[in-house]
Design an enzyme around this catalytic site. Structure first.
Site, mmCIF file in Angstrom:
data_model
loop_
_atom_site.group_PDB
_atom_site.id
_atom_site.type_symbol
_atom_site.label_atom_id
_atom_site.label_comp_id
_atom_site.label_asym_id
_atom_site.label_seq_id
_atom_site.Cartn_x
_atom_site.Cartn_y
_atom_site.Cartn_z
ATOM 1 N N PHE A 92 0.833 -1.214 0.000
ATOM 2 C CA PHE A 92 0.000 0.000 0.000
ATOM 3 C C PHE A 92 0.869 1.267 0.000
ATOM 4 O O PHE A 92 0.580 2.240 -0.696
ATOM 5 C CB PHE A 92 -0.925 0.022 1.233
ATOM 6 C CG PHE A 92 -2.255 -0.639 1.001
ATOM 7 C CD1 PHE A 92 -2.336 -1.977 0.620
ATOM 8 C CD2 PHE A 92 -3.440 0.059 1.168
ATOM 9 C CE1 PHE A 92 -3.558 -2.606 0.415
ATOM 10 C CE2 PHE A 92 -4.670 -0.553 0.960
ATOM 11 C CZ PHE A 92 -4.727 -1.888 0.582
ATOM 12 N N CYS B 32 13.058 -2.980 1.154
ATOM 13 C CA CYS B 32 11.788 -3.669 1.428
ATOM 14 C C CYS B 32 10.746 -3.604 0.318
ATOM 15 O O CYS B 32 10.172 -4.633 -0.052
ATOM 16 C CB CYS B 32 11.178 -3.105 2.695
ATOM 17 S SG CYS B 32 12.203 -3.392 4.129
HETATM 18 N N1 NAD Z 1 15.533 -2.654 6.878
HETATM 19 C C1 NAD Z 1 14.326 -2.336 7.266
HETATM 20 O O1 NAD Z 1 13.999 -1.166 7.390
HETATM 21 C C2 NAD Z 1 13.311 -3.402 7.553
HETATM 22 C C3 NAD Z 1 12.120 -3.029 8.187
HETATM 23 C C4 NAD Z 1 11.177 -4.011 8.474
HETATM 24 C C5 NAD Z 1 11.432 -5.332 8.163
HETATM 25 N N2 NAD Z 1 12.605 -5.671 7.557
HETATM 26 C C6 NAD Z 1 12.848 -7.100 7.322
HETATM 27 O O2 NAD Z 1 13.698 -7.563 8.378
HETATM 28 C C7 NAD Z 1 14.594 -8.564 7.897
HETATM 29 C C8 NAD Z 1 16.023 -8.120 8.150
HETATM 30 O O3 NAD Z 1 16.253 -6.923 7.454
HETATM 31 P P1 NAD Z 1 17.538 -6.044 7.743
HETATM 32 O O4 NAD Z 1 17.368 -4.802 6.951
HETATM 33 O O5 NAD Z 1 17.779 -5.940 9.205
HETATM 34 O O6 NAD Z 1 18.676 -6.952 7.072
HETATM 35 P P2 NAD Z 1 20.224 -6.896 7.332
HETATM 36 O O7 NAD Z 1 20.903 -7.505 6.173
HETATM 37 O O8 NAD Z 1 20.625 -5.518 7.742
HETATM 38 O O9 NAD Z 1 20.438 -7.841 8.615
HETATM 39 C C9 NAD Z 1 20.253 -9.224 8.594
HETATM 40 C C10 NAD Z 1 21.380 -9.853 9.406
HETATM 41 O O10 NAD Z 1 21.112 -11.238 9.578
HETATM 42 C C11 NAD Z 1 22.371 -11.924 9.597
HETATM 43 N N3 NAD Z 1 22.098 -13.331 9.339
HETATM 44 C C12 NAD Z 1 21.585 -13.889 8.209
HETATM 45 N N4 NAD Z 1 21.399 -15.208 8.391
HETATM 46 C C13 NAD Z 1 21.788 -15.484 9.656
HETATM 47 C C14 NAD Z 1 21.800 -16.676 10.425
HETATM 48 N N5 NAD Z 1 21.300 -17.800 9.932
HETATM 49 N N6 NAD Z 1 22.297 -16.623 11.698
HETATM 50 C C15 NAD Z 1 22.740 -15.441 12.214
HETATM 51 N N7 NAD Z 1 22.734 -14.274 11.529
HETATM 52 C C16 NAD Z 1 22.253 -14.299 10.267
HETATM 53 C C17 NAD Z 1 23.162 -11.222 8.507
HETATM 54 O O11 NAD Z 1 24.553 -11.433 8.655
HETATM 55 C C18 NAD Z 1 22.743 -9.776 8.715
HETATM 56 O O12 NAD Z 1 23.653 -9.069 9.546
HETATM 57 C C19 NAD Z 1 14.245 -8.741 6.413
HETATM 58 O O13 NAD Z 1 13.314 -9.783 6.313
HETATM 59 C C20 NAD Z 1 13.591 -7.428 6.051
HETATM 60 O O14 NAD Z 1 12.693 -7.560 4.976
HETATM 61 C C21 NAD Z 1 13.544 -4.739 7.262
HETATM 62 O O1 UPG Z 2 6.383 10.235 -0.230
HETATM 63 C C1 UPG Z 2 7.343 9.477 -0.369
HETATM 64 C C2 UPG Z 2 7.803 8.640 0.655
HETATM 65 C C3 UPG Z 2 8.877 7.804 0.424
HETATM 66 N N1 UPG Z 2 9.495 7.794 -0.796
HETATM 67 C C4 UPG Z 2 10.616 6.871 -1.044
HETATM 68 O O2 UPG Z 2 10.196 5.557 -0.715
HETATM 69 C C5 UPG Z 2 11.297 4.786 -0.259
HETATM 70 C C6 UPG Z 2 10.982 4.110 1.065
HETATM 71 O O3 UPG Z 2 10.854 5.091 2.057
HETATM 72 P P1 UPG Z 2 10.373 4.750 3.547
HETATM 73 O O4 UPG Z 2 9.162 3.938 3.481
HETATM 74 O O5 UPG Z 2 10.303 6.004 4.291
HETATM 75 O O6 UPG Z 2 11.624 3.923 4.118
HETATM 76 P P2 UPG Z 2 11.856 2.370 4.433
HETATM 77 O O7 UPG Z 2 12.919 2.315 5.453
HETATM 78 O O8 UPG Z 2 12.031 1.625 3.171
HETATM 79 O O9 UPG Z 2 10.514 1.887 5.155
HETATM 80 C C7 UPG Z 2 9.518 1.113 4.494
HETATM 81 O O10 UPG Z 2 9.891 -0.250 4.458
HETATM 82 C C8 UPG Z 2 10.115 -0.811 5.768
HETATM 83 C C9 UPG Z 2 10.631 -2.211 5.557
HETATM 84 O O11 UPG Z 2 9.636 -3.146 5.387
HETATM 85 C C10 UPG Z 2 8.826 -0.743 6.558
HETATM 86 O O12 UPG Z 2 9.036 -1.308 7.854
HETATM 87 C C11 UPG Z 2 8.373 0.698 6.679
HETATM 88 O O13 UPG Z 2 7.138 0.763 7.355
HETATM 89 C C12 UPG Z 2 8.227 1.279 5.273
HETATM 90 O O14 UPG Z 2 7.899 2.663 5.354
HETATM 91 C C13 UPG Z 2 12.477 5.763 -0.184
HETATM 92 O O15 UPG Z 2 13.265 5.631 -1.333
HETATM 93 C C14 UPG Z 2 11.810 7.111 -0.146
HETATM 94 O O16 UPG Z 2 12.623 8.142 -0.656
HETATM 95 C C15 UPG Z 2 9.045 8.620 -1.809
HETATM 96 O O17 UPG Z 2 9.579 8.606 -2.924
HETATM 97 N N2 UPG Z 2 7.976 9.443 -1.571
#
Ligand code: NAD
Ligand code: UPG
Length: 540
Positions: A281, A331
């Site tokens: 969304f 993501c």
């Molecule tokens: N980055 C975000 O903003 C965000 C937000 C919400 C959800 N997520 C989700 O959370 C998850 C993690 O994302 P992230 O951004 O933190 O990734 P990341 O790559 O920053 O971190 C993942 C870590 O897991 C470690 N790892 C992988 N397999 C492993 C294992 N079997 N044992 C121990 N360590 C292990 C890696 O070395 C790495 O440091 C993903 O599924 C992602 O989609 C990310």
């Molecule tokens: O009005 C907007 C808002 C965001 N962006 C772009 O969209 C991307 C994602 O931005 P944002 O959602 O703020 O950052 P993320 O860290 O990717 O966070 C998203 O992805 C995460 C990983 O799943 C979720 O946890 C969060 O709720 C969700 O916002 C970036 O490139 C932003 O520059 C735009 O172009 N226009």
């Protein structure tokens, strides 16, 4: 003072680069330490469930988080800060990453994170590569490992690669001798909890596991404030008495600082699907406003004014309507592809195609931007210096995963431009790796990613915006860093080749002011500069 994250540099020095073949086949993590413990933790409830006082043989409750990344690190740091009675250990197979978490130079840049970590590290927050030891000791295990898009085999290019998740689950099954609550923190396909349950129960040694889904909604750049004050915390669990008890246990952790009415409980599959749907969304809003931005340019409307008017409708709301060069981050694309794959697997091709369109528009927006750059510069940027300001996927992060800057830079390089990049938080090594890595390789643990075999010669990295723009024919703003708003554009203009172009992919500059200085300015979705009006028929 800006500070660049040095993890990749540390990693580059510490590890021997794996070959492409090794990268494909050595993904399974190896857990080197195998400890034997005689102590079997026993969970005892003390007090009511709202008065959280879960103790283990009168010791502190222990949480272990597998995965010390962008989610695991900040989330666990905040739990440790808000729940001093809980011991939190974050473990990872990447030794370089753990070392960085234990140093003064944290592996990720996130405003406010240093402060939280400093307050708890060494007290009730620990970072360790002794994965098995801490999993063995934990009562609650969060799994926050990579769930990248598959690059080969069934579902390649769409399905989530659950290799790291499965590996973590098998390890939990191997080392556990006491009952565990296993929490899905990673974003996973619907019904992953069932698969995890199967792995754990088929390897059962009399241990009871409860699997919970607790997807994370933090956004990078605002992670700490999102964690301190979340819109909601979602916990999905089995509807059995044991499942509901586990849900309550996790709820008791969060309600230490999150108001109870913001902690939503749901069934497992709803929780898993809600995460994918929420990201779809959000991304859809950006693709919608970006689609409108193209129409604005064709008609003379201003996308900022249109977005403002749309957002005034309380049913729509004003947030997340900023037109841009395209969304990036680890993501959105990954999770929508995952959603598309799940729809296809469930015999819903129309639904799959609907969501695919969100990504198609995003790709269109990035390639449209490249065309907007090349066309007015006499249809060639060959040998011309183009300054790229901003490489991270959004401001206030050093994260470059799936940043639109990669596609834009590759598009410009494909037109033989020479690029000078400046980003306050992204290192040269990271930029070179990003521009040479294959699609989706960036989403694997850092020590399993391919190193950049060669550097892209037409790319240089500057130490500030002025250096990047010196002698350039054009500037492209690709990240909305605040500092780009306050630059001395008169000075920059003076040092550029003429005519001097500025292409604003984030709508951060004052277009009229820059035109007064003499720039030819393109800003996404804004009325076109007369110079660009001649190019409306140019398509790639
Ligand atoms: N980055 C975000 O903003 C965000 C937000 C919400 C959800 N997520 C989700 O959370 C998850 C993690 O994302 P992230 O951004 O933190 O990734 P990341 O790559 O920053 O971190 C993942 C870590 O897991 C470690 N790892 C992988 N397999 C492993 C294992 N079997 N044992 C121990 N360590 C292990 C890696 O070395 C790495 O440091 C993903 O599924 C992602 O989609 C990310
Ligand atoms: O009005 C907007 C808002 C965001 N962006 C772009 O969209 C991307 C994602 O931005 P944002 O959602 O703020 O950052 P993320 O860290 O990717 O966070 C998203 O992805 C995460 C990983 O799943 C979720 O946890 C969060 O709720 C969700 O916002 C970036 O490139 C932003 O520059 C735009 O172009 N226009």
């Amino acid at each position: 003072m800006s500070r660049k994250c040095t993890e990749t540099t540390a990693h580059a020095m510490a590890a021997t680069p794996p070959s492409a073949l090794e990268v494909s086949f050595l993904r399974l993590p190896i857990y080197p330490q195998r400890h034997k413990f005689s102590f079997l933790p026993l969970l005892i409830w003390e007090g009511s469930s709202t008065d959280f006082c879960l103790k283990r043989n009168n010791n502190m409750v222990k949480i272990c988080c597998i995965g010390a990344g962008y989610v695991g690190g900040p989330t666990m740091a905040v739990i440790a800060l808000k729940c001093p009675a809980i011991e939190v250990v974050v473990v990872d197979i990447s030794i370089a990453r753990i070392n960085a978490w234990n140093s003064d130079q944290l592996p990720i840049y996130e405003p406010g994170l240093d402060d939280v970590v400093k307050q708890c590290r060494g007290k009730n927050l620990f970072f360790s590569h002794e994965v098995e030891k801490h999993v063995f000791e934990a009562d609650i295990i969060f799994v926050s490992v990579n769930t990248p898009t598959k690059t080969c085999g069934l579902g390649a290019g769409k399905a989530a690669d659950l290799t790291y998740w499965e590996s973590a689950a098998r390890m939990i099954g191997n080392v556990s001798k006491s009952d565990k609550i296993v929490v899905e923190k990673s974003t996973v396909p619907v019904r992953t909890a069932e698969a995890i349950e199967k792995i754990l129960t088929h390897n059962n040694k009399g241990v009871n596991y409860q699997i919970l889904s607790n997807p994370e909604f933090l956004a990078e750049g605002t992670a700490i404030q999102d964690l301190f004050n979340p819109d909601r915390v979602l916990i999905g669990g089995r509807k059995t008495p044991e499942g509901q008890k586990a849900v309550q246990t996790l709820k008791d952790v969060y309600t230490q600082w999150v108001p109870e009415d913001r902690v939503i409980t749901a069934n497992l599959w709803s929780a898993e699907l809600s995460k994918l749907a929420a990201n779809a969304f959000l991304a859809q809003r950006i693709s919608s406003v970006n689609a409108i931005s193209a129409l604005c340019e064709a008609t003379g409307a201003d996308v900022a004014e249109v977005a403002y008017c749309i957002g005034k409708d309380s049913r729509i709301g004003p947030k997340f309507l900023n037109a841009s060069v395209g969304f990036g981050g680890s993501c959105f694309q990954k999770d929508i592809l995952n959603l598309v794959y799940i729809c296809e697997c469930n015999g819903l091709p129309e639904v799959a195609n609907y969501w695919k369109q969100v990504i198609k528009i995003n790709d269109y927006q990035k390639s449209r931007f490249v065309s907007r750059v090349v066309a007015p510069m006499f249809n060639t940027v060959s040998g011309k210096k183009i300054a790229v300001l901003g490489f991270a996927f959004k401001k206030d992060t050093g994260d470059t995963r799936e940043t639109p800057a990669i596609d834009v830079c590759k598009g410009l390089l494909g037109n033989n431009a020479s690029i000078s990049i400046y980003d306050p938080q992204v290192t040269e090594d990271q930029i070179q790796r990003d521009l040479t890595m294959n699609k989706f390789d960036w989403d694997h643990p850092i020590h399993l990613q391919p190193m950049s075999p060669t550097t892209v010669k037409q790319v240089s990295v500057a130490s500030d915006a002025y250096e990047a723009a010196k002698g350039a024919h054009a500037i492209c703003i690709l990240t909305e860093w605040d500092e780009f708003k306050g630059l001395d554009y008169q000075k920059i203009y003076g040092n550029m080749k003429k005519p001097a172009f500025l292409f604003d992919g984030r709508n951060v500059v004052d277009v009229e002011k820059l035109r007064e200085i003499g720039f030819i300015v393109y800003s996404i979705g804004k009325p076109l500069d007369p110079w660009l009006l001649q190019d409306v028929s140019v398509v790639d």
